[in-house]
Design a protein around this motif. Structure first.
Motif: not given
Length: 428
Positions: A120-148
């Motif tokens: 099968h084919n998956l067609v990804i059409n990327i759209m724009s959003i308002e206020e991109f990117p958001l000015p304040y970004q935080a990255e958390f590290f979660i120890k008890n989770m896998n990515v899936e």
């Protein structure tokens, strides 16, 4: 068929299924996490019937994804499938430069029981959003989770809800999710249900809350340097489901980041300039003399080696130091050969108790104290004369007056073999 999925009230992905080409069209937003699940149940109906009996509901199915016309996926798109009996997941965060051009992903499903495939084919059409990117970004590290596990809509929704309660923003989006293994982490041991860990980046439109900035205090920075958990007042709002490593949190204000511009050359058309017709070299080549090459490669090294050999021979054979070394080496070699020949011809001396002896009076040969078949392993090292078996008594003459007798023994060795000989002196 059109289906609309709402993600925590913040992310909206529209999916259009075209039956004629069996293609799926998705419309993610730039700078927002994109998640697409490859469901095994959806592809099971695409496989032809298999003549042999078997449980088709639990067939092992794997997926292969690639950009159409290329062997791999785009750089921003990742794929994970833990086992052939679980669904596959495509996830990533498209950037603004990917907008305006559809991205076609070829998805090939393999049924490992029937060896059938479906595409099968998956067609990804990327759209724009308002206020991109958001000015304040935080990255958390979660120890008890896998990515899936973190990519599940319910789990990610619960995490965004907890972050929203702590941060209190008007707009909150999940920007990206990355496995700790992609950041150089180690695969955990299969004990105590250990997880790989996952990095989750979220963006908001308001300043960071005081709780998130508590990790920047000197006390918590000191605790992090000592590999101790920092004291965070809002950790209890996550602790019930998510174990966050607060020492690895990253807070970025992109409004204060100084942009770095690199001077890149303008991209050309990709066509080489016209420099005229190509003229190959002529077929008639000039004769080349290789004598000079022969002298350089063979004659010169041989001459140098010969000179060094003559110098060494003169030092070893003509000078006094060299002759002394040769003589010393020759003497050591002769001594070594002599010692080896002596070690081959040497005889082992037998114990005295096993050798024949002579009677002190008659001179007859007396059998040994212990025969050859005597067991000596349990015999003590020293024995008294009273304990010896078959002891030979040496007769002595009775002395009268000033006369007395004295018996002496002398031990002689002939050809390495010891003997006993008795000499008797009377009336000394």
């Amino acid at each position: 068929m059109v289906s609309v999925g709402v993600f925590v009230g913040l992310i909206v992905v529209v999916t259009i299924l075209s039956k004629s080409h069996a293609d799926r069209n998705v419309y993610p937003s730039a700078g927002v996490l994109f998640v697409h699940v490859l469901e095994r149940e959806y592809f099971k109906g695409e496989f032809p019937p298999y003549p042999k009996a078997g449980d088709s509901s639990n067939d092992p199915i794997t997926f292969n994804t690639n950009l159409k016309g290329y062997p791999d996926r785009p750089g921003w798109l990742r794929y994970i499938q833990r086992t052939p009996h679980s669904d596959g997941v495509l996830y990533g965060s498209p950037a603004s430069e990917h907008m305006g051009k559809p991205t076609i992903i070829e998805i090939t499903a393999y049924n490992k029981r029937t060896f059938e495939t479906a595409r099968h084919n998956l067609v990804i059409n990327i759209m724009s959003i308002e206020e991109f990117p958001l000015p304040y970004q935080a990255e958390f590290f979660i120890k008890n989770m896998n990515v899936e596990e973190m990519l599940a809509s319910e789990v990610l929704g619960d995490f965004l809800g907890a972050v929203k309660n702590v941060w209190q923003p008007e707009r909150l989006n999940a920007i990206n999710i990355t496995s700790a293994l992609d950041r150089g982490g180690r695969v955990p041991l299969p004990i105590n249900d250990l997880k790989e860990g996952v990095y989750v980046m979220v963006g908001a439109d308001v300043q960071f809350s005081s709780c998130l900035r508590e990790v920047e205090t000197p006390q918590n920075q000191l605790r992090c340097s000592q590999e101790m958990e920092p004291v965070i007042s809002c950790d209890k709002k996550f602790r019930a489901q998510f174990h966050i490593d607060w020492c690895k949190i990253s807070l970025v204000d992109i409004t204060k980041v100084v942009p770095v511009h690199s001077n890149r050359p303008d991209a050309g058309t990709g066509v080489l300039p016209d420099i005229g017709e190509y003229n190959p070299p002529s077929e008639s080549l000039k004769n080349r003399d290789y004598f000079a090459d022969f002298l350089i490669t063979l004659a010169v090294p041989s001459a140098v080696a010969m000179v060094l050999f003559i110098i060494l021979a003169y030092s070893m054979c003509c000078r006094r130091e060299g002759v002394i070394q040769l003589v010393h080496h020759s003497s050591i070699q002769k001594s070594t050969k002599e010692l080896r020949s002596m070690s081959k011809n040497r005889e082992i001396s037998w114990p005295l108790s096993t050798l024949p002896v002579f009677h002190p009076v008659s001179g007859e040969v007396v059998p040994p104290i212990h025969p050859d078949n005597y067991e000596t392993t349990s015999m003590p090292l020293m024995q008294t004369q009273t304990n010896l078996q078959n002891q030979i008594q040496i007769p002595q003459q009775q002395s009268s007056g000033d006369n007395y007798c004295m018996t002496t023994f002398r031990r002689l060795e002939v050809n390495g073999i010891p003997e006993r000989k008795v000499a008797e002196a009377l009336n000394l």
